[in-house]
Design a protein around this motif. Structure first.
Motif, PDB file in Angstrom:
ATOM      1  N   TRP A 707    -147.683 -38.451  69.062  1.00 21.01           N
ATOM      2  CA  TRP A 707    -146.703 -38.319  67.508  1.00 21.01           C
ATOM      3  C   TRP A 707    -146.808 -36.766  67.245  1.00 21.01           C
ATOM      4  N   GLN A 708    -145.672 -36.359  66.809  1.00 22.52           N
ATOM      5  CA  GLN A 708    -145.715 -34.883  66.466  1.00 22.52           C
ATOM      6  C   GLN A 708    -145.012 -34.895  65.319  1.00 22.52           C
ATOM      7  N   LEU A 709    -145.561 -34.048  64.095  1.00 23.38           N
ATOM      8  CA  LEU A 709    -144.882 -33.852  62.903  1.00 23.38           C
ATOM      9  C   LEU A 709    -144.659 -32.307  62.624  1.00 23.38           C
ATOM     10  N   ASN A 710    -143.508 -31.992  62.152  1.00 20.84           N
ATOM     11  CA  ASN A 710    -143.314 -30.548  62.060  1.00 20.84           C
ATOM     12  C   ASN A 710    -142.861 -30.509  60.450  1.00 20.84           C
ATOM     13  N   ALA A 711    -143.276 -29.422  59.874  1.00 19.40           N
ATOM     14  CA  ALA A 711    -143.041 -29.169  58.369  1.00 19.40           C
ATOM     15  C   ALA A 711    -142.489 -27.727  58.489  1.00 19.40           C
ATOM     16  N   ASN A 712    -141.340 -27.209  57.647  1.00 16.08           N
ATOM     17  CA  ASN A 712    -141.214 -25.974  57.475  1.00 16.08           C
ATOM     18  C   ASN A 712    -140.665 -25.628  55.977  1.00 16.08           C
ATOM     19  N   TYR A 713    -141.280 -24.538  55.493  1.00 18.59           N
ATOM     20  CA  TYR A 713    -140.665 -24.261  54.108  1.00 18.59           C
ATOM     21  C   TYR A 713    -140.427 -22.816  54.067  1.00 18.59           C
ATOM     22  N   ASN A 714    -139.319 -22.442  53.486  1.00 22.20           N
ATOM     23  CA  ASN A 714    -138.841 -21.031  53.198  1.00 22.20           C
ATOM     24  C   ASN A 714    -138.887 -20.674  51.714  1.00 22.20           C
ATOM     25  N   GLY A 715    -139.316 -19.864  51.128  1.00 18.23           N
ATOM     26  CA  GLY A 715    -139.302 -19.779  49.700  1.00 18.23           C
ATOM     27  C   GLY A 715    -138.125 -19.111  49.232  1.00 18.23           C
ATOM     28  N   ALA A 716    -137.927 -19.050  47.964  1.00 16.94           N
ATOM     29  CA  ALA A 716    -136.709 -18.454  47.390  1.00 16.94           C
ATOM     30  C   ALA A 716    -136.676 -17.040  47.332  1.00 16.94           C
ATOM     31  N   GLN A 717    -135.811 -16.286  47.307  1.00 17.54           N
ATOM     32  CA  GLN A 717    -135.806 -14.956  47.381  1.00 17.54           C
ATOM     33  C   GLN A 717    -134.800 -14.283  46.535  1.00 17.54           C
ATOM     34  N   LYS A 718    -135.045 -13.032  45.663  1.00 15.90           N
ATOM     35  CA  LYS A 718    -134.080 -12.494  44.916  1.00 15.90           C
ATOM     36  C   LYS A 718    -133.147 -11.649  45.961  1.00 15.90           C
ATOM     37  N   THR A 719    -131.818 -11.559  45.759  1.00 14.71           N
ATOM     38  CA  THR A 719    -131.025 -10.609  46.570  1.00 14.71           C
ATOM     39  C   THR A 719    -130.322  -9.583  45.591  1.00 14.71           C
ATOM     40  N   ALA A 720    -129.572  -8.448  46.323  1.00 14.71           N
ATOM     41  CA  ALA A 720    -128.926  -7.561  45.293  1.00 14.71           C
ATOM     42  C   ALA A 720    -127.745  -8.187  44.519  1.00 14.71           C
ATOM     43  N   GLN A 721    -127.098  -9.032  45.105  1.00 19.16           N
ATOM     44  CA  GLN A 721    -126.171  -9.827  44.367  1.00 19.16           C
ATOM     45  C   GLN A 721    -126.317 -11.217  43.862  1.00 19.16           C
ATOM     46  N   GLY A 722    -127.493 -11.389  43.619  1.00 17.94           N
ATOM     47  CA  GLY A 722    -128.135 -12.962  43.348  1.00 17.94           C
ATOM     48  C   GLY A 722    -129.356 -13.218  43.664  1.00 17.94           C
ATOM     49  N   ARG A 723    -129.334 -14.553  44.272  1.00 22.75           N
ATOM     50  CA  ARG A 723    -130.659 -14.930  44.957  1.00 22.75           C
ATOM     51  C   ARG A 723    -130.380 -16.409  45.746  1.00 22.75           C
ATOM     52  N   SER A 724    -131.074 -16.344  46.560  1.00 24.92           N
ATOM     53  CA  SER A 724    -131.344 -17.537  47.728  1.00 24.92           C
ATOM     54  C   SER A 724    -132.459 -18.418  47.083  1.00 24.92           C
ATOM     55  N   LEU A 725    -132.085 -19.689  47.305  1.00 27.47           N
ATOM     56  CA  LEU A 725    -133.143 -20.828  46.732  1.00 27.47           C
ATOM     57  C   LEU A 725    -133.915 -21.163  48.124  1.00 27.47           C
ATOM     58  N   ASP A 726    -135.077 -21.845  47.714  1.00 29.33           N
ATOM     59  CA  ASP A 726    -136.030 -22.541  48.820  1.00 29.33           C
ATOM     60  C   ASP A 726    -135.270 -23.448  49.527  1.00 29.33           C
ATOM     61  N   GLN A 727    -135.997 -23.559  50.739  1.00 32.49           N
ATOM     62  CA  GLN A 727    -135.402 -24.685  51.699  1.00 32.49           C
ATOM     63  C   GLN A 727    -136.503 -25.100  52.486  1.00 32.49           C
ATOM     64  N   PHE A 728    -136.676 -26.721  52.457  1.00 35.58           N
ATOM     65  CA  PHE A 728    -137.745 -27.342  53.214  1.00 35.58           C
ATOM     66  C   PHE A 728    -136.920 -28.098  54.208  1.00 35.58           C
ATOM     67  N   GLY A 729    -137.861 -28.648  55.213  1.00 40.67           N
ATOM     68  CA  GLY A 729    -137.313 -29.468  56.197  1.00 40.67           C
ATOM     69  C   GLY A 729    -138.580 -29.911  56.884  1.00 40.67           C
ATOM     70  N   MET A 730    -138.266 -31.376  57.411  1.00 38.97           N
ATOM     71  CA  MET A 730    -139.600 -31.836  58.311  1.00 38.97           C
ATOM     72  C   MET A 730    -138.851 -32.908  59.453  1.00 38.97           C
ATOM     73  N   ASN A 731    -139.358 -32.421  60.743  1.00 40.67           N
ATOM     74  CA  ASN A 731    -139.000 -33.184  61.758  1.00 40.67           C
ATOM     75  C   ASN A 731    -140.183 -34.041  62.508  1.00 40.67           C
ATOM     76  N   THR A 732    -139.800 -35.061  63.058  1.00 41.29           N
ATOM     77  CA  THR A 732    -140.836 -35.811  63.718  1.00 41.29           C
ATOM     78  C   THR A 732    -140.102 -36.342  65.075  1.00 41.29           C
ATOM     79  N   ALA A 733    -141.449 -36.834  66.008  1.00 41.93           N
ATOM     80  CA  ALA A 733    -141.066 -37.322  67.168  1.00 41.93           C
ATOM     81  C   ALA A 733    -141.857 -38.197  67.579  1.00 41.93           C
ATOM     82  N   PHE A 734    -141.805 -38.937  68.527  1.00 40.35           N
ATOM     83  CA  PHE A 734    -142.915 -39.864  69.336  1.00 40.35           C
ATOM     84  C   PHE A 734    -142.490 -39.977  70.706  1.00 40.35           C
ATOM     85  N   SER A 735    -143.598 -40.108  71.540  1.00 35.78           N
ATOM     86  CA  SER A 735    -143.158 -39.924  73.023  1.00 35.78           C
ATOM     87  C   SER A 735    -144.243 -41.065  73.694  1.00 35.78           C
TER      88      SER A 735
END
Length: 815
Positions: A707-735
């Motif tokens: 069993w494999q479980l992955n989690a990824n998180y990217n934080g929010a960031q301010k940009t020159a013309q606004g801002r990008s928001l955070d992003q979260f994702g999770m994947n899993t697998a069985f073999s």
């Protein structure tokens, strides 16, 4: 649901961090070292196993594996041991009753192939999916269940320090100023994100991430290099792997990796067919203002996309042992793909009071097809078994990419056509000369020569070409490079100093408007690495390199991306390259069950690329058209800290984690003339913090289910013309292994919670907007793997010294 996601993510983070305190103290030991080679070819064997047992008990009291040079360096308690040296499909060597009381060199140990084992399937312990080295991280694709039935983009999205956004764009440590290589050769695809989606994950052996490359590598890639290494069979006899997969949304494919090796020749081939469906979508909600700051109106865009692709990928080659110390490999790579795209945008208009005033739509349907043929040749001449060698690489390729789309809507009809032909040639030679114990000299030449012709047309409903949206781009690139470097070891210090010179001649011609641009420049790129060996298990290293990022692909192409008629993108053929000074300070520590690697880094980039948005002066149904394009911004300074942790608390459980925190400061401005003829100066100074984290856990459950479980998180960031928001994702697998471990069945789910969306706010002078984009929604894949005459997790034997870096081979860090 939100609490569940946060809880799972925090648990994985805590698991990977808290184990640092679980290590036991060590006692004084003695060093035992030596080298393991293949008896016939005299070449080093990587991952050969050395174990030490008490002569009165079979229980192992210590051991280790060999490095890429076949060398081992193991600490044990003084005593008398039976020493066993073994490698899969080779006859083991056992040294009985060896008395070891002080530092001992066991010398060169030659292993001989065992013909009786070549046709047996033996399950061996898998090596870690992530190997941490001082100058790079190596991600072994075969150990990752998440990517079964996926593409190279899926592979890269699981690699430490690397992230792939919802549009397929690849970044390293939060920066997209990187160089992507395939077998050490650069990929010149105009749309590299799309090209990576066409190459199946099953064709990949491993991925190398080099955050601060030395002078032997191309200077291009401001933030580093990602080298994708394809599979190459090396096992004696006839063996291979077949993988079949299917998924939801509709996805299926089949691939095979087969090779047949004799004493002199090795025939290898990889072939696969795949069909993929990507369902995505997004929205953009905009508010427009009058000159006095009052609200003018609102516009909501809702987008649904579906992309289908079917393609064939093939690779065939012959590896010839010309002489015991000379090897020549020739291979042909072939790719062909076709696809259909559907892009539906519904527009809803509102007045200043947000009362609905009407709706329109825009439907884009299109077809695309591409074909790529590449021939590669690699010659290695080993003058001795101490690393003195000459390597020559060459390749030629031709790539075609054609697409056509019809855009219909409430008020418009357009037909777009894009035809692209690209030719590429590369030649490189590397010479490595050891000059004594722990020191070596390297030198080499590399030439890259490319020619791209891109015709882009936009036709109106009468079939008449719209001139201001159409053009023909001719891009020619000639790059010649020379490099030299010298590395040596003195006591516990290792040094590597290098200098690279690159001469660049680029032509960017717009044939329809007779706009011809020539850019010629040459630069020196120094590099320096210093490493201090604190102990056998820990090192400190500091490094510097100068890097360059050339604008390519959609950055340079002036053809307008016409998928939205109010938010459009256009490349800038007048972009200049950016130059980066990179500094890195790293520490690595290894224990029996854990490897910890951390680094602090600083990057100073001049003329960095940045995207700016500005009004064009045109309107569609009263809505101003906004143009996004890249420019050379003044400067970017980036400070960061990163750590990677590999931990195996038990034989059945492996945990890998990566954390990256950085601060980015940009300074610069953009000027343009507005619709009234006034000069507008945009101040784009910006400073922002961002962080990202990634955790992967692989656990063997009862009944030998992995069993494999992955989690990824990217934080929010301010940009020159606004801002990008955070992003979260999770994947899993069985073999689960079947048929006496000859087969494996795997089920994987990517983006379990369907949260991988790119979200951002943009603030312009007369407009603010919120946008979301999801290139691919949740995907479920089921795959079946069958191995014949090959063990699960088996490491290919080095019939010759590997040159996985392809054109960027050379030697290794000394010591």
């Amino acid at each position: 649901m939100k609490n569940l996601k946060i809880t799972l993510f925090v648990l994985l983070i805590l698991t990977s961090i808290t184990i640092y305190s679980q290590q036991k103290p060590s006692f004084p030991k003695i060093k035992i070292y030596g080298k393991v080679i293949e008896k016939v070819s005299k070449q080093p064997l990587e991952y050969a196993t050395i174990s030490f047992t008490d002569e009165t008990s079979p229980k192992s009291l210590g051991g280790g594996v060999t490095n890429p040079k076949g060398e081992f360096d193991i600490d044990i308690t003084p005593g008398t041991y039976d020493i066993k040296i073994e490698f899969i499909s080779f006859k083991p060597i056992i040294i009985k009753g060896k008395k070891l009381q002080e530092k001992t060199n066991l010398g060169q140990i030659a292993l001989e192939e065992d013909a009786t084992q070549l046709n047996e399937v033996v399950v061996r312990a898998e090596k870690s999916s992530v190997e941490i080295k001082l100058d790079k991280k190596v991600y072994n694709v075969g150990q990752d269940m998440m990517v079964k039935g996926g593409t190279v983009s899926d592979v890269l999205d699981n690699v430490p320090s690397v992230s792939v956004d919802t549009e397929g764009n690849v970044s390293l440590r939060g920066s997209d100023n990187i160089r992507i290589l395939i077998d050490g050769r650069p990929s010149y695809a105009v749309n590299i994100a799309e090209a990576l989606r066409q190459l199946p994950a099953d064709a990949i052996d491993k991925v190398e991430v080099i955050t601060n490359p030395s002078a032997r590598y191309d200077a291009e890639g401001g933030s580093g290099i990602i080298n994708i290494i394809l599979k190459k069979g090396k096992n004696q006899g006839f063996n291979g792997t077949v993988i079949a997969s299917t998924g939801i949304p509709e996805t299926y494919g089949i691939s095979a990796n087969v090779n047949y090796k004799t004493e002199k020749l090795n025939y290898f081939t990889t072939a696969g067919y795949n069909y993929r469906t990507n369902e995505g979508g997004g929205k953009t909600n905009s508010q427009y203002f009058n000159d006095d700051g009052s609200t003018k109106n609102f516009l909501d865009e809702d987008r649904n996309t579906e992309r289908t692709r079917d393609g064939f990928n093939g690779r065939a080659g012959i590896e010839w042992t010309v002489a015991p110390n000379t090897y020549w490999t020739n291979a042909i790579n072939y790719q062909k793909d076709n696809g259909n795209n559907t892009d539906l945008i519904n527009y809803k208009n509102y007045d200043a009071s947000h009362n609905f005033t009407g709706s329109t739509y825009r439907l884009g349907t299109g077809e695309s097809g591409g074909e790529n043929v590449e021939f590669t040749s690699n010659l290695i001449k080993n003058f001795n078994d101490k690393g003195h060698k000459l390597t020559v690489d060459g390749s030629i390729s031709r790539n075609t990419d054609d697409s056509q789309s019809i855009i219909t809507g409430s008020n418009n009809y357009n037909n777009t056509l894009n035809n692209q032909v690209q030719k590429q040639a590369q030649i490189q030679t590397d010479y490595v000369l050891p000059l004594g114990e722990g020191s070596q000299f390297e030198a080499g030449y590399k030439g890259n020569f490319g020619d791209l012709n891109n015709e882009y047309y936009v036709l109106d409903d009468q079939g008449v070409r719209i001139e201001n949206l159409s053009n023909t781009l001719e891009y020619k690139e000639y790059i010649n490079a020379l490099y030299t470097q010298y590395g040596f070891k003195k006591n516990k210090f290792s040094y590597l100093f290098g200098l690279r010179w690159e001469d660049t001649n680029i032509e960017v011609n717009l044939l329809d408007t007779n706009d011809f641009n020539t850019k010629k420049y040459n630069n020196f790129f120094p590099s320096a690495f210093v490493s201090y060996e604190i102990s056998d298990q820990s090192n400190i290293t500091t490094s510097y390199s100068k890097r360059l990022t050339r604008p390519r692909g959609r950055f340079m192409n002036p053809a307008v991306n016409y998928s939205s008629n109010v938010n459009i993108f256009q490349g800038n053929p007048d972009l200049d390259p950016s130059l980066t000074d990179k500094f890195d300070f790293g520490f690595i520590k290894r224990w029996d069950k854990i490897t910890f690697n951390t680094s602090a880094y600083f990057e100073n980039t001049k003329d960095v690329f940045s995207f700016v948005r500005s009004p064009t002066g045109d309107e569609v149904n009263g809505i101003p058209v906004i143009l996004s394009r890249p420019i050379n911004l003044g400067r970017e300074q980036k400070y960061g800290f990163e750590f990677t942790l590999n931990y195996s608390p038990f034989k059945i459980w492996k945990v890998n984690s990566n954390f990256n925190l950085y601060n980015v400061k940009t300074t610069g401005e953009n000027s343009y003339t507005d619709t009234q003829g006034n000069l507008v100066v945009q101040n784009l100074d910006n400073q922002a913090n961002n962080w990202s984290a990634r955790v992967s856990s692989k656990l063997t459950l009862p009944y030998k289910i992995d069993w494999q479980l992955n989690a990824n998180y990217n934080g929010a960031q301010k940009t020159a013309q606004g801002r990008s928001l955070d992003q979260f994702g999770m994947n899993t697998a069985f073999s689960k292994d079947l048929m006496k471990d000859k087969a494996t069945i795997a089920l994987n789910v990517s983006d379990i919670f369907n949260t991988r969306k790119m979200r951002s706010y943009t603030e312009l002078e007369n407009q603010t907007s919120y946008g979301e984009m999801q290139f691919r929604k949740r995907q479920i894949n089921l795959s079946f793997t069958y191995r014949f005459n090959k063990a699960k997790g088996e490491k290919d034997k080095n019939a010759q010294p590997k040159n996985d870096g392809g054109g960027d081979g050379g030697g290794e860090f000394p010591g």
